[in-house]
Motif scaffolding. Structure first.
Motif, PDB file in Angstrom:
ATOM      1  N   ASP A 152      48.474  16.795  54.389  1.00 39.81           N
ATOM      2  CA  ASP A 152      47.773  15.791  53.590  1.00 39.81           C
ATOM      3  C   ASP A 152      48.673  15.255  52.481  1.00 39.81           C
ATOM      4  O   ASP A 152      49.485  15.985  51.922  1.00 39.81           O
ATOM      5  CB  ASP A 152      46.527  16.388  52.928  1.00 39.81           C
ATOM      6  CG  ASP A 152      45.533  16.957  53.917  1.00 39.81           C
ATOM      7  OD1 ASP A 152      45.529  16.518  55.080  1.00 39.81           O
ATOM      8  OD2 ASP A 152      44.758  17.839  53.515  1.00 39.81           O
TER       9      ASP A 152
ATOM     10  N   HIS B  83      43.673   7.328  47.573  1.00 40.18           N
ATOM     11  CA  HIS B  83      44.067   7.122  48.967  1.00 40.18           C
ATOM     12  C   HIS B  83      44.564   8.464  49.502  1.00 40.18           C
ATOM     13  O   HIS B  83      45.594   8.966  49.061  1.00 40.18           O
ATOM     14  CB  HIS B  83      45.161   6.066  49.074  1.00 40.18           C
ATOM     15  CG  HIS B  83      45.521   5.724  50.473  1.00 40.18           C
ATOM     16  ND1 HIS B  83      46.635   5.005  50.779  1.00 40.18           N
ATOM     17  CD2 HIS B  83      44.924   5.992  51.652  1.00 40.18           C
ATOM     18  CE1 HIS B  83      46.716   4.858  52.093  1.00 40.18           C
ATOM     19  NE2 HIS B  83      45.680   5.452  52.639  1.00 40.18           N
TER      20      HIS B  83
ATOM     21  N   ARG C 164      45.807  10.521  52.812  1.00 41.84           N
ATOM     22  CA  ARG C 164      46.358  10.353  54.152  1.00 41.84           C
ATOM     23  C   ARG C 164      46.516  11.735  54.760  1.00 41.84           C
ATOM     24  O   ARG C 164      46.961  12.662  54.101  1.00 41.84           O
ATOM     25  CB  ARG C 164      47.700   9.637  54.078  1.00 41.84           C
ATOM     26  CG  ARG C 164      47.532   8.218  53.546  1.00 41.84           C
ATOM     27  CD  ARG C 164      48.819   7.538  53.149  1.00 41.84           C
ATOM     28  NE  ARG C 164      49.621   8.194  52.137  1.00 41.84           N
ATOM     29  CZ  ARG C 164      49.366   8.196  50.832  1.00 41.84           C
ATOM     30  NH1 ARG C 164      48.269   7.647  50.362  1.00 41.84           N
ATOM     31  NH2 ARG C 164      50.182   8.778  49.989  1.00 41.84           N
TER      32      ARG C 164
ATOM     33  N   HIS D 250      41.357  11.460  56.192  1.00 41.15           N
ATOM     34  CA  HIS D 250      42.115  10.242  55.907  1.00 41.15           C
ATOM     35  C   HIS D 250      41.109   9.199  55.386  1.00 41.15           C
ATOM     36  O   HIS D 250      40.228   8.767  56.122  1.00 41.15           O
ATOM     37  CB  HIS D 250      42.787   9.757  57.195  1.00 41.15           C
ATOM     38  CG  HIS D 250      43.759   8.668  56.975  1.00 41.15           C
ATOM     39  ND1 HIS D 250      45.104   8.902  56.860  1.00 41.15           N
ATOM     40  CD2 HIS D 250      43.586   7.341  56.851  1.00 41.15           C
ATOM     41  CE1 HIS D 250      45.726   7.751  56.685  1.00 41.15           C
ATOM     42  NE2 HIS D 250      44.831   6.799  56.666  1.00 41.15           N
TER      43      HIS D 250
ATOM     44  N   ARG E  11      40.100   6.125  51.907  1.00 40.22           N
ATOM     45  CA  ARG E  11      40.323   5.429  50.633  1.00 40.22           C
ATOM     46  C   ARG E  11      38.975   5.330  49.942  1.00 40.22           C
ATOM     47  O   ARG E  11      37.959   5.081  50.591  1.00 40.22           O
ATOM     48  CB  ARG E  11      40.851   4.022  50.859  1.00 40.22           C
ATOM     49  CG  ARG E  11      42.259   3.991  51.304  1.00 40.22           C
ATOM     50  CD  ARG E  11      42.747   2.570  51.389  1.00 40.22           C
ATOM     51  NE  ARG E  11      44.074   2.597  51.961  1.00 40.22           N
ATOM     52  CZ  ARG E  11      44.634   1.597  52.569  1.00 40.22           C
ATOM     53  NH1 ARG E  11      43.996   0.456  52.692  1.00 40.22           N
ATOM     54  NH2 ARG E  11      45.844   1.708  53.051  1.00 40.22           N
TER      55      ARG E  11
END
Length: 107
Positions: free
Chosen positions: A57, A84, A86, A93, A95
Protein backbone atom coordinates in the motif's frame (compact mmCIF):
# COMPACT_ATOMS: atom_id res chain seq x y z
CA UNK A 1 7.47 1.25 12.03
CA UNK A 2 6.50 -2.39 12.43
CA UNK A 3 3.12 -3.78 13.43
CA UNK A 4 3.25 -7.31 14.77
CA UNK A 5 -0.03 -9.06 15.57
CA UNK A 6 -0.15 -11.13 18.74
CA UNK A 7 -1.73 -14.15 17.02
CA UNK A 8 -0.26 -16.10 14.08
CA UNK A 9 -3.82 -16.35 12.72
CA UNK A 10 -3.63 -12.59 12.10
CA UNK A 11 -0.13 -12.54 10.56
CA UNK A 12 -1.49 -10.94 7.37
CA UNK A 13 -2.22 -7.78 9.41
CA UNK A 14 1.44 -7.32 10.37
CA UNK A 15 3.28 -4.74 8.29
CA UNK A 16 6.39 -2.66 7.92
CA UNK A 17 5.85 1.02 7.21
CA UNK A 18 7.86 4.07 6.31
CA UNK A 19 6.59 7.58 5.80
CA UNK A 20 7.26 11.29 5.76
CA UNK A 21 5.22 14.33 6.75
CA UNK A 22 5.86 18.00 5.98
CA UNK A 23 3.68 20.69 7.52
CA UNK A 24 3.36 24.45 7.84
CA UNK A 25 1.45 26.50 10.36
CA UNK A 26 0.80 30.22 10.76
CA UNK A 27 -0.91 31.20 13.97
CA UNK A 28 -2.37 34.64 14.59
CA UNK A 29 -4.28 35.87 17.60
CA UNK A 30 -7.72 35.32 16.11
CA UNK A 31 -7.15 33.44 12.85
CA UNK A 32 -4.46 31.03 11.72
CA UNK A 33 -3.99 28.36 9.08
CA UNK A 34 -2.16 25.07 8.83
CA UNK A 35 -1.50 22.38 6.30
CA UNK A 36 0.52 19.26 5.73
CA UNK A 37 1.37 16.65 3.15
CA UNK A 38 2.29 13.11 4.06
CA UNK A 39 3.13 9.92 2.27
CA UNK A 40 3.34 6.40 3.68
CA UNK A 41 4.31 3.00 2.29
CA UNK A 42 3.14 -0.23 3.92
CA UNK A 43 4.41 -3.72 3.11
CA UNK A 44 2.31 -6.43 4.72
CA UNK A 45 4.24 -9.38 6.11
CA UNK A 46 2.04 -12.28 5.03
CA UNK A 47 -0.35 -13.31 2.29
CA UNK A 48 -3.89 -12.01 2.79
CA UNK A 49 -6.17 -15.05 3.28
CA UNK A 50 -8.99 -13.56 1.17
CA UNK A 51 -7.01 -12.11 -1.74
CA UNK A 52 -4.13 -14.63 -1.75
CA UNK A 53 -1.40 -12.04 -2.16
CA UNK A 54 0.76 -9.79 0.01
CA UNK A 55 -0.57 -6.26 0.20
CA UNK A 56 1.62 -3.35 -0.83
CA UNK A 57 0.00 0.00 0.00
CA UNK A 58 0.93 3.66 -0.59
CA UNK A 59 -1.11 6.46 0.97
CA UNK A 60 -0.80 10.17 0.18
CA UNK A 61 -2.68 12.80 2.20
CA UNK A 62 -2.96 16.57 1.75
CA UNK A 63 -4.66 18.60 4.48
CA UNK A 64 -5.51 22.31 4.82
CA UNK A 65 -7.25 23.91 7.78
CA UNK A 66 -8.06 27.17 9.55
CA UNK A 67 -7.99 27.92 13.27
CA UNK A 68 -10.53 30.50 14.44
CA UNK A 69 -10.09 31.72 18.02
CA UNK A 70 -13.23 31.90 20.15
CA UNK A 71 -13.73 33.32 23.67
CA UNK A 72 -12.65 31.28 26.69
CA UNK A 73 -9.65 29.43 25.21
CA UNK A 74 -11.86 27.75 22.60
CA UNK A 75 -11.13 27.48 18.90
CA UNK A 76 -12.99 26.21 15.87
CA UNK A 77 -10.95 24.28 13.30
CA UNK A 78 -12.53 23.49 9.95
CA UNK A 79 -10.28 21.42 7.69
CA UNK A 80 -10.35 19.46 4.45
CA UNK A 81 -8.19 16.45 3.61
CA UNK A 82 -7.66 14.68 0.29
CA UNK A 83 -6.51 11.07 0.62
CA UNK A 84 -5.32 8.79 -2.17
CA UNK A 85 -4.61 5.19 -1.20
CA UNK A 86 -3.03 2.90 -3.78
CA UNK A 87 -2.78 -0.84 -3.26
CA UNK A 88 -2.23 -3.99 -5.26
CA UNK A 89 -5.47 -5.27 -3.62
CA UNK A 90 -8.33 -3.38 -5.27
CA UNK A 91 -10.44 -3.18 -2.09
CA UNK A 92 -7.80 -0.92 -0.48
CA UNK A 93 -7.34 1.33 -3.54
CA UNK A 94 -9.43 4.52 -3.15
CA UNK A 95 -9.61 8.32 -3.17
CA UNK A 96 -11.65 10.32 -0.71
CA UNK A 97 -12.15 13.85 0.51
CA UNK A 98 -12.74 14.33 4.22
CA UNK A 99 -14.24 17.54 5.60
CA UNK A 100 -14.37 18.03 9.35
CA UNK A 101 -14.90 20.76 11.91
CA UNK A 102 -13.41 20.48 15.39
CA UNK A 103 -14.25 22.58 18.44
CA UNK A 104 -11.25 22.57 20.78
CA UNK A 105 -10.51 24.00 24.21
CA UNK A 106 -6.89 24.50 25.15
CA UNK A 107 -5.84 24.49 28.80
Amino acid sequence: MRDRPESEAMAHLGRSSVGARLGLEQLGRSVGWYGWAQHQRHRHRAVDPLFLQRRLDRVTELTLGVRLALPGDWSLRPQVSWIHARSNVELYHYRRTLVQVTARREF
